[in-house]
Design a protein around this motif. Structure first.
Motif, mmCIF file in Angstrom:
data_model
loop_
_atom_site.group_PDB
_atom_site.id
_atom_site.type_symbol
_atom_site.label_atom_id
_atom_site.label_comp_id
_atom_site.label_asym_id
_atom_site.label_seq_id
_atom_site.Cartn_x
_atom_site.Cartn_y
_atom_site.Cartn_z
ATOM 1 N N GLU A 26 -4.159 -13.007 -3.060
ATOM 2 C CA GLU A 26 -3.453 -11.926 -3.739
ATOM 3 C C GLU A 26 -2.226 -11.488 -2.947
ATOM 4 N N ARG A 27 -2.314 -11.540 -1.625
ATOM 5 C CA ARG A 27 -1.194 -11.091 -0.795
ATOM 6 C C ARG A 27 -0.113 -12.150 -0.668
ATOM 7 N N ASP A 28 -0.525 -13.401 -0.469
ATOM 8 C CA ASP A 28 0.437 -14.467 -0.178
ATOM 9 C C ASP A 28 0.708 -15.389 -1.367
ATOM 10 N N ALA A 29 -0.016 -15.176 -2.471
ATOM 11 C CA ALA A 29 0.151 -15.992 -3.686
ATOM 12 C C ALA A 29 -0.327 -17.428 -3.510
ATOM 13 N N GLU A 30 -0.924 -17.736 -2.354
ATOM 14 C CA GLU A 30 -1.486 -19.060 -2.121
ATOM 15 C C GLU A 30 -2.525 -18.959 -1.011
ATOM 16 N N VAL A 31 -3.289 -20.013 -0.862
ATOM 17 C CA VAL A 31 -4.334 -20.037 0.162
ATOM 18 C C VAL A 31 -4.078 -21.208 1.103
ATOM 19 N N MET A 32 -4.056 -20.915 2.384
ATOM 20 C CA MET A 32 -3.939 -21.987 3.377
ATOM 21 C C MET A 32 -5.308 -22.607 3.585
ATOM 22 N N ASP A 33 -5.367 -23.927 3.608
ATOM 23 C CA ASP A 33 -6.640 -24.585 3.846
ATOM 24 C C ASP A 33 -6.447 -25.783 4.760
ATOM 25 N N PHE A 34 -7.524 -26.152 5.434
ATOM 26 C CA PHE A 34 -7.519 -27.271 6.369
ATOM 27 C C PHE A 34 -8.777 -28.102 6.150
ATOM 28 N N SER A 35 -8.694 -29.343 6.485
ATOM 29 C CA SER A 35 -9.856 -30.228 6.434
ATOM 30 C C SER A 35 -10.463 -30.323 7.825
ATOM 31 N N ALA A 36 -11.771 -30.073 7.918
ATOM 32 C CA ALA A 36 -12.456 -30.089 9.209
ATOM 33 C C ALA A 36 -13.740 -30.907 9.106
ATOM 34 N N THR A 37 -14.229 -31.344 10.253
ATOM 35 C CA THR A 37 -15.456 -32.130 10.325
ATOM 36 C C THR A 37 -16.663 -31.208 10.444
ATOM 37 N N THR A 38 -17.750 -31.572 9.804
ATOM 38 C CA THR A 38 -18.958 -30.746 9.856
ATOM 39 C C THR A 38 -19.886 -31.192 10.980
ATOM 40 N N ILE A 39 -20.682 -30.225 11.441
ATOM 41 C CA ILE A 39 -21.746 -30.522 12.397
ATOM 42 C C ILE A 39 -22.921 -29.606 12.088
ATOM 43 N N SER A 40 -24.123 -30.130 12.151
ATOM 44 C CA SER A 40 -25.319 -29.327 11.905
ATOM 45 C C SER A 40 -25.831 -28.748 13.216
ATOM 46 N N LEU A 41 -26.637 -27.710 13.118
ATOM 47 C CA LEU A 41 -27.229 -27.125 14.310
ATOM 48 C C LEU A 41 -28.178 -28.109 14.979
ATOM 49 N N SER A 42 -28.853 -28.917 14.182
ATOM 50 C CA SER A 42 -29.748 -29.927 14.751
ATOM 51 C C SER A 42 -28.988 -30.900 15.637
ATOM 52 N N GLU A 43 -27.851 -31.378 15.149
ATOM 53 C CA GLU A 43 -27.049 -32.312 15.931
ATOM 54 C C GLU A 43 -26.463 -31.625 17.160
ATOM 55 N N LEU A 44 -26.048 -30.383 17.008
ATOM 56 C CA LEU A 44 -25.504 -29.642 18.142
ATOM 57 C C LEU A 44 -26.562 -29.468 19.230
ATOM 58 N N MET A 45 -27.779 -29.165 18.837
ATOM 59 C CA MET A 45 -28.866 -29.027 19.812
ATOM 60 C C MET A 45 -29.139 -30.348 20.521
#
Length: 231
Positions: A80-99
């Motif tokens: 609503e403020r900027d008339a657009e949304v900035m977005d990025f593509s990121a890699t996922t990681i699960s908590l299981s893998e992080l542990m």
């Protein structure tokens, strides 16, 4: 302690890496190790590409409401403020893998000792003491609606409960985000409230503790009524 952080926004990457270098150069070091896993989103899968929407409505606060939910209130305000949304593509990681990738408990070179081995050895050897010692996992979860995905996945893997039931301490500090904030009541949120949260509290033993903020799914506590004592 060793500290690992997960952050999806590339905007924060330079600051996090600067902080990481600063801590590692300190003498004496306040932490044994610190590492920020940047451009990565904590979610319920590993090595997938997901879109992260940036909370540009709160630039001065360093984009605190960035989320994978386009319906998140901060993202709606940003559009609503900027008339657009900035977005990025990121890699996922699960908590299981992080542990599994960060805790010495799961290291291939760390053999888990039996109860008899723990009792018979009292040698003042630091390496042996570390191998035989119990771990302490502290989790701070404030991820704008994705907390339900993360905890549902680690419940399904059994890793968190197994770690706690093996004698390790687990303390989870979590900030819940309600459907009004996220813009939707996801199936993951419903499942967490009805199934996963009760499972953790009922089946994982006394070594697992939750410290919760914004428990929107709980009835409000009734105010205490004070009565005058009769003397």
């Amino acid at each position: 302690y060793c500290v690992y952080g997960v952050e999806g926004s590339p905007v924060l990457k330079p600051d996090l890496l600067m902080l990481q270098r600063h801590i590692l150069k300190m003498d004496p070091k306040p932490l044994r190790h610190v590492h920020f896993i940047t451009e990565t989103i904590a979610l319920d899968s590993d090595q997938e590409r997901k879109t992260l929407y940036l909370d540009t409505s709160n630039r001065n606060e360093r984009f605190p409401g960035s989320s994978v939910f386009l319906s998140h209130q901060s993202i709606v305000n940003s559009k609503e403020r900027d008339a657009e949304v900035m977005d990025f593509s990121a890699t996922t990681i699960s908590l299981s893998e992080l542990m599994k990738s960060t805790l010495s408990y799961y290291g291939d070179d760390v053999e888990q000792p039996s109860d008899q081995e723990r009792l018979k050895s009292v040698l003042p050897d630091l390496e042996l003491m570390e191998k035989n010692s119990r771990g302490h996992l502290l989790l701070h979860v404030d991820i704008e609606g994705s907390e339900y995905h993360v905890l549902n996945q680690v419940k399904d893997s059994g890793l968190l409960c197994d770690y706690a039931k093996a004698g390790n301490q687990v303390d989870i500090f979590i900030d819940y985000h309600d459907p009004e904030t996220v813009g939707v009541e996801s199936a993951n949120a419903k499942r967490f409230v009805k199934e996963v949260r009760p499972h953790f509290r009922r089946n994982c033993g006394d070594n697992l503790s939750f410290y919760e903020r914004h428990r929107y799914f709980m009835p409000p506590s009734q105010p205490k009524v004070l009565t005058n004592a009769v003397v």
